[in-house]
Design an enzyme around this catalytic site. Structure first.
Site, mmCIF file in Angstrom:
data_model
loop_
_atom_site.group_PDB
_atom_site.id
_atom_site.type_symbol
_atom_site.label_atom_id
_atom_site.label_comp_id
_atom_site.label_asym_id
_atom_site.label_seq_id
_atom_site.Cartn_x
_atom_site.Cartn_y
_atom_site.Cartn_z
ATOM 1 N N GLN A 187 1.277 -6.169 7.176
ATOM 2 C CA GLN A 187 0.970 -5.050 6.289
ATOM 3 C C GLN A 187 2.206 -4.220 5.997
ATOM 4 O OE1 GLN A 187 -1.034 -1.757 9.070
ATOM 5 N NE2 GLN A 187 -1.950 -3.795 9.369
ATOM 6 N N HIS A 219 3.224 -0.010 4.322
ATOM 7 C CA HIS A 219 2.713 1.303 3.957
ATOM 8 C C HIS A 219 3.593 1.928 2.869
ATOM 9 C CE1 HIS A 219 0.300 0.738 7.476
ATOM 10 N NE2 HIS A 219 1.339 0.805 8.286
ATOM 11 N N GLU A 241 5.047 5.108 11.167
ATOM 12 C CA GLU A 241 4.452 4.982 12.494
ATOM 13 C C GLU A 241 5.476 4.491 13.505
ATOM 14 O OE1 GLU A 241 2.253 0.665 12.282
ATOM 15 O OE2 GLU A 241 1.390 2.270 11.055
ATOM 16 N N HIS A 279 5.217 -5.563 8.483
ATOM 17 C CA HIS A 279 5.162 -5.675 9.933
ATOM 18 C C HIS A 279 3.779 -6.140 10.368
ATOM 19 C CE1 HIS A 279 3.681 -1.621 8.976
ATOM 20 N NE2 HIS A 279 2.907 -1.744 10.042
ATOM 21 N N ARG A 297 -2.003 -5.051 2.515
ATOM 22 C CA ARG A 297 -1.915 -6.221 3.388
ATOM 23 C C ARG A 297 -1.273 -7.395 2.667
ATOM 24 N NH1 ARG A 297 -6.397 -3.320 4.418
ATOM 25 N NH2 ARG A 297 -6.735 -2.728 6.595
#
Length: 399
Positions: A96, A98, A133, A262, A281
């Site tokens: 995926q 972001h 993240e 990642h 995704r």
């Protein structure tokens, strides 16, 4: 300061044993994937200040300035800007990526304007926020992070000896990095799943064989073969081979910024992220893959995964440095004869004990003991010290 009661999310990829072992509870036999700590409306933690359990997001909504501090509200808005988790992967998560903040705002506004329901499986943007993240390993932890150098990816693919993959290796060697990675990823994800299933199967079988050899890619092949076991025939296996395989040892971390593809494969870790659900995704999933939007968001540049180790400060705090303000993650390794650690009271914080036992003490003398797997919320402005024997992670925002 308040003890948190937290929700466990039972996603299919979760380990059946890792979170129960951390919490000292009996396994249920079902996957237990994520333990959420924070005020995300999807599964907010609960605290009890004498009138019974109340959701943390409701507590913050009632008086954001008192809970978060005026400075944090001014910078991030009237909500806790991070979500802390314990993540337990027993099978691979999807590959995926972001969006950055501008992309998230634009994508969310566009889908809202087009009237796409927020729960539509084909919707890409659940909110208008970005989702950087970080994950810190509590056990040996396998993952994929960022693109390999194209020549390296070509060598790995050629090593499989699967003729149908040779055109991808040729592209990776023939073009500049950005164009090569983009063209191969687009080709893999745009191919008909049925037409590529045999190629993926052949590649997966070759990877499983080569994992037991002295190939320089043996560990990488083993990781891809394991992923293929969970997702047989999934074209995302080939996409995953474009990414760096990394094994984190306990205490090591990865920071994952916008546009970096990642996947987490296996292991137990502490994860912190900005408060967002935006995920695009690109494989190892039965969920929707929006190829054009994905190709617009991905950063087609190779690089080292960038394994992080904590930086020790003079006060005993070990910081996992990250180029983001919405969260700040550190840890304390506590010794019983050490001086009490004074925690910076300027920002809201969540404290998670992952080993041993920790004791929090407020200025008024109140104490709260955290056993392994337990966590606490400390609002901004509350002076607290930390003692004990064990390991405590501290999640907060940049002051």
């Amino acid at each position: 300061m308040n003890r948190l009661t937290n929700t466990i999310r039972p996603y299919a990829w979760g380990s059946t044993t890792a979170i129960p072992e951390l919490l000292g509870t009996a396994p249920t036999g079902e996957p237990q994937a994520e333990l959420w700590m924070g005020a995300h409306p999807g599964a907010p933690s609960r605290i009890d200040r004498g009138q019974g359990p109340v959701a943390l997001d409701a507590v913050i909504d009632a008086d954001p300035a008192a809970e978060l501090g005026e400075a944090a509200v001014k910078r991030f808005g009237p909500r806790l800007p991070f979500l802390l988790k314990v993540l337990a992967a027993g099978a691979p998560l999807s590959v995926q990526v972001h969006p950055d903040l501008a992309q998230a705002k634009a994508g969310f506004a566009d889908e809202e304007a087009r009237g796409i329901p927020i729960d539509d499986p084909a919707r890409n943007y659940k909110d208008a926020n970005h989702k950087p993240e970080m994950l810190v390993a509590l056990s040996p932890f396998d993952g994929l992070c960022g693109f390999r150098r194209p020549a390296d990816a070509a060598d790995l693919i050629d090593g499989l000896g699967v003729g149908a993959l040779a055109p991808y290796a040729d592209i990776l060697r023939a073009h500049p990095e950005d164009k090569a990675l983009r063209e191969v990823l687009a080709a893999v994800l745009s191919a008909e799943p049925e037409a590529t299933a045999a190629t993926v199967t052949a590649a997966s079988e070759a990877a499983a064989r080569l994992a037991a050899t002295d190939s320089p890619y043996a560990a990488d092949y083993a990781a891809y073969a394991k992923a293929a076991h969970s997702f047989p025939g999934d074209r995302g296996i080939i996409a995953a081979m474009l990414l760096n395989y990394v094994r984190l040892q306990p205490g090591e971390a990865l920071y994952l910024g916008a546009g970096v593809p990642h996947a987490y494969l296996d292991g137990l870790g502490v994860e912190i992220m900005a408060n967002s659900d935006n995920v695009l995704r690109c494989g190892l999933t039965p969920k929707h893959i929006d190829v054009p939007e994905l190709l617009r968001i991905v950063r087609f540049e190779s690089g080292d995964p960038g394994v992080l180790r904590p930086e020790a400060g003079s006060d005993g705090e070990e910081l996992y440095a990250a180029p983001i303000d919405e969260f700040r993650l550190s840890r304390y390794v506590l010794a019983p004869d050490a001086t009490a650690r004074a925690l910076d009271p300027r920002t809201p914080q969540i404290l998670l004990c992952t080993a041993g036992r920790a004791e929090l003490r407020a200025d008024d003398g109140d104490t709260l003991t955290l056993e392994r797997g337990e966590s606490a919320y400390v609002p901004a402005g509350e002076r607290t010290t930390l003692t004990g024997e064990g390991t405590v992670f501290r999640a907060t925002v940049a002051a």
